[in-house]
Enzyme design. Structure first.
Site, PDB file in Angstrom:
ATOM      1  N   HIS A  75      73.572 -41.146  -6.743  1.00  0.00           N
ATOM      2  CA  HIS A  75      72.498 -40.361  -6.710  1.00  0.00           C
ATOM      3  C   HIS A  75      70.990 -41.166  -6.462  1.00  0.00           C
ATOM      4  CE1 HIS A  75      70.716 -40.765 -10.961  1.00  0.00           C
ATOM      5  NE2 HIS A  75      71.828 -40.482 -11.351  1.00  0.00           N
ATOM      6  N   ASP A  77      67.806 -40.175  -7.095  1.00  0.00           N
ATOM      7  CA  ASP A  77      66.501 -39.821  -7.597  1.00  0.00           C
ATOM      8  C   ASP A  77      66.601 -40.642  -9.095  1.00  0.00           C
ATOM      9  OD1 ASP A  77      68.843 -37.991  -8.395  1.00  0.00           O
ATOM     10  OD2 ASP A  77      67.340 -36.869  -9.442  1.00  0.00           O
ATOM     11  N   ASP A 105      69.858 -46.314 -13.111  1.00  0.00           N
ATOM     12  CA  ASP A 105      70.371 -45.141 -13.184  1.00  0.00           C
ATOM     13  C   ASP A 105      69.752 -44.231 -11.880  1.00  0.00           C
ATOM     14  OD1 ASP A 105      71.481 -42.619 -13.456  1.00  0.00           O
ATOM     15  OD2 ASP A 105      70.490 -42.288 -15.499  1.00  0.00           O
ATOM     16  N   GLU A 138      69.844 -35.301  -8.456  1.00  0.00           N
ATOM     17  CA  GLU A 138      70.731 -35.299  -9.444  1.00  0.00           C
ATOM     18  C   GLU A 138      70.486 -34.839 -10.855  1.00  0.00           C
ATOM     19  OE1 GLU A 138      73.987 -36.937 -12.480  1.00  0.00           O
ATOM     20  OE2 GLU A 138      71.860 -37.435 -12.366  1.00  0.00           O
ATOM     21  N   GLU A 139      69.237 -35.455 -11.386  1.00  0.00           N
ATOM     22  CA  GLU A 139      68.877 -35.513 -12.947  1.00  0.00           C
ATOM     23  C   GLU A 139      68.075 -34.150 -12.908  1.00  0.00           C
ATOM     24  OE1 GLU A 139      69.544 -37.852 -14.673  1.00  0.00           O
ATOM     25  OE2 GLU A 139      69.267 -39.841 -13.807  1.00  0.00           O
ATOM     26  N   ASP A 163      77.977 -44.381 -11.468  1.00  0.00           N
ATOM     27  CA  ASP A 163      76.784 -43.709 -12.179  1.00  0.00           C
ATOM     28  C   ASP A 163      76.968 -43.987 -13.728  1.00  0.00           C
ATOM     29  OD1 ASP A 163      74.327 -42.520 -12.799  1.00  0.00           O
ATOM     30  OD2 ASP A 163      75.045 -40.563 -12.327  1.00  0.00           O
ATOM     31  N   HIS A 343      67.498 -43.372 -19.157  1.00  0.00           N
ATOM     32  CA  HIS A 343      66.699 -42.430 -19.532  1.00  0.00           C
ATOM     33  C   HIS A 343      65.613 -42.730 -20.578  1.00  0.00           C
ATOM     34  CE1 HIS A 343      69.188 -38.951 -17.550  1.00  0.00           C
ATOM     35  NE2 HIS A 343      69.131 -39.951 -16.995  1.00  0.00           N
TER      36      HIS A 343
HETATM   37 ZN   LIG Z   1      72.566 -41.020 -13.248  1.00  0.00          ZN
END
Ligand SMILES: [Zn+2]
Length: 372
Positions: A75, A77, A105, A138-139, A163, A343
Site C-alpha cells: 500500500h 499510504d 509501512d 489501506e490505513e 506489509d 504506527h
Molecule cells: Zn501497512
C-alpha cells in the site's frame, strides 16, 4: 542479484514524498515511472471516486509464461504523522529523524517488490504473468483494495502482500472485523432546575458499556470501544452521545455473537432509561485462513528456502489488503519486509530484512510454477 543501493535509494526517495492516506498521487507518479522502467503496462484505477483522495490504485502487468499469474501487493499510504519525513540511516537501520513515522509501512513493501522484479527483468529471466497492485487508503479501512477488487481486473491465482516485519513470518490467517457506531439519544434539560425532565444519554451509554465484555475475549476474538463523544455543558442533562468501536474474530460465528451482544446491551440500556439507541454495524473486512497444505504455501516455502528463510506461519490480529484479496478469491498471504514499531514515531526499517524480502520476491517470480 538484488541491487541493495538502488533499493535503498528508491526507499529514501519515496520516503521524501508525502503520502498520507488520500494524498498518494505524487508517490504514485514516482512508482508508476519505476514500474514502466521495468517494462510493465501500468494503469491507475478510479478509486479516487470512492475514497475522496487525489488518485487511484496502480495496477501493473507483465505478460509471462504459463497461466499461473502471481500478484504482489503493497500500500502507498502512510499513517499520520506522515508529512515531512526525514529518513536517516543508522548502520543497518533506517529511522525517521523527525517527529514523524518512517513510512516503512509500507514503503518497504513497495520497494522490495520493485527491487525483486527489477532483478528478474534486467536479466530477462523467464517468469509467469505478473500483476502488481499498489493500493491507496489501506490505513483508513482498506478502501483502495476494496475498490480494485470490485472492478474485477485482477486475474492472479495467488497473491503476496508485503506489509509486515520479520520476513520469516507468513501471515496465513486474519480476523474478520465489524465496526460499529452507536448513537444514544436522551433528552436535554436544565441539570439544576429540571433534571427530572431529562434523560441522560451519557449515563445510558455508560450502563451499556459497563456490561460489555471488552479486550481479548478469547484467543481469536477481541472487542473495543475506542471513541466516545457527548454532552455540551455541566448544567445540561446530555441528550446525545456517540460511541465508536469494533470487534474482530477469526471465527465469523463468534464475531456475529459479540457484535449482537454489543447491540443488545445498548438496546437494553436505552429501554431501561427511556432513551433511544441507534446502532450501525458494518463488516469492515472478512476473515481468511489458508490451510498449511495449500499449493500457495508449497510455492512460498520453496522460494523462502532458496532465500535462506525458514517459513513460520502465523495468524494476525489485524486486517490488511490480504483480507480483501482472499475474500475476492485470490489466496493471499502477508509477508514481512523489515518494518518495525509501525504506527509510531519510533518506526524503523531493518535493511537486511528489506533485502531478504526483495530476494524473496525474486525467488517467487523466478520459481517454476505449475501451469495448472
Ligand atoms: Zn501497512
Amino acid at each position: 542479484m538484488i541491487d541493495q543501493e538502488r533499493l535503498l535509494d528508491d526507499f529514501i526517495a519515496l520516503t521524501r514524498i508525502d503520502r498520507p492516506s488520500r494524498r498518494e498521487a505524487a508517490a504514485a507518479r514516482f512508482l508508476r515511472r519505476r514500474l514502466q522502467e521495468l517494462g510493465a503496462t501500468v494503469m491507475e484505477d478510479g478509486a479516487a471516486t470512492s475514497t475522496g483522495g487525489d488518485g487511484g490504485n496502480l495496477l501493473a502487468r507483465w505478460p509471462g509464461q504459463g497461466s499461473t499469474t502471481l500478484l504482489f501487493c503493497a500500500h502507498m499510504d502512510v499513517v499520520t504523522p506522515a508529512n515531512g519525513i526525514e529518513p536517516r540511516r543508522e548502520d543497518d537501520l533506517i529511522v525517521s529523524a523527525g517527529e514523524t513515522v518512517l513510512g516503512a509501512d509500507d514503503g518497504a513493501g513497495l520497494c522490495a517488490i520493485l527491487a525483486g522484479i527489477r532483478a528478474v527483468m534486467e536479466y530477462d529471466l523467464p517468469h509467469p504473468p505478473l500483476e502488481v497492485l499498489f493500493t491507496v487508503c489501506e490505513e483508513v479501512g482498506l478502501l483502495g483494495v476494496k475498490y480494485a477488487v470490485a472492478q474485477g481486473q485482477l486475474t492472479a491465482k495467488y497473491g503476496f502482500t508485503f506489509d509486515g516485519g520479520n520476513p520469516q513470518e507468513v501471515v496465513i490467517a486474519g480476523p474478520a472485523q465489524d465496526s460499529f457506531t452507536i448513537t444514544v439519544l436522551g433528552k436535554a434539560a436544565h441539570a439544576g432546575v429540571h433534571p427530572e425532565e431529562g434523560i441522560n444519554a451519557i449515563q445510558t451509554a455508560a450502563q451499556a458499556i459497563a456490561s460489555l465484555p471488552l479486550g481479548r475475549l478469547d484467543e481469536e476474538t477481541t472487542a473495543n470501544i475506542g471513541v466516545i463523544h457527548g454532552g455540551q455543558a455541566t448544567n445540561i442533562v446530555p441528550d446525545l452521545v456517540t460511541i465508536e468501536g469494533e470487534a474482530r474474530s477469526h471465527d465469523p460465528q463468534k464475531l456475529a455473537e459479540v457484535t449482537q451482544k454489543i447491540a443488545q446491551s445498548f438496546t437494553a440500556a436505552a429501554l431501561a432509561n427511556q432513551a433511544v439507541a441507534k446502532i450501525q454495524i458494518e463488516r469492515a473486512y472478512e476473515a481468511f485462513h489458508i490451510p498449511l497444505q495449500h499449493p500457495l504455501l508449497t510455492l512460498l516455502q520453496a522460494a523462502m528456502a532458496k532465500t535462506g528463510l525458514e517459513m513460520q506461519t502465523t495468524a494476525s490480529g489485524g486486517g490488511s489488503d490480504s483480507n480483501v484479496l482472499n475474500a475476492a478469491g485470490i489466496p493471499t498471504v502477508t509477508l514481512g519486509c523489515g518494518m518495525h514499531r509501525v504506527h509510531t514515531t519510533d518506526e524503523y526499517l531493518a535493511i537486511p530484512e528489506l533485502v531478504q524480502a526483495a530476494r524473496l520476491v525474486y525467488q517467487l517470480v523466478t520459481s517454476q510454477v505449475d501451469n495448472g
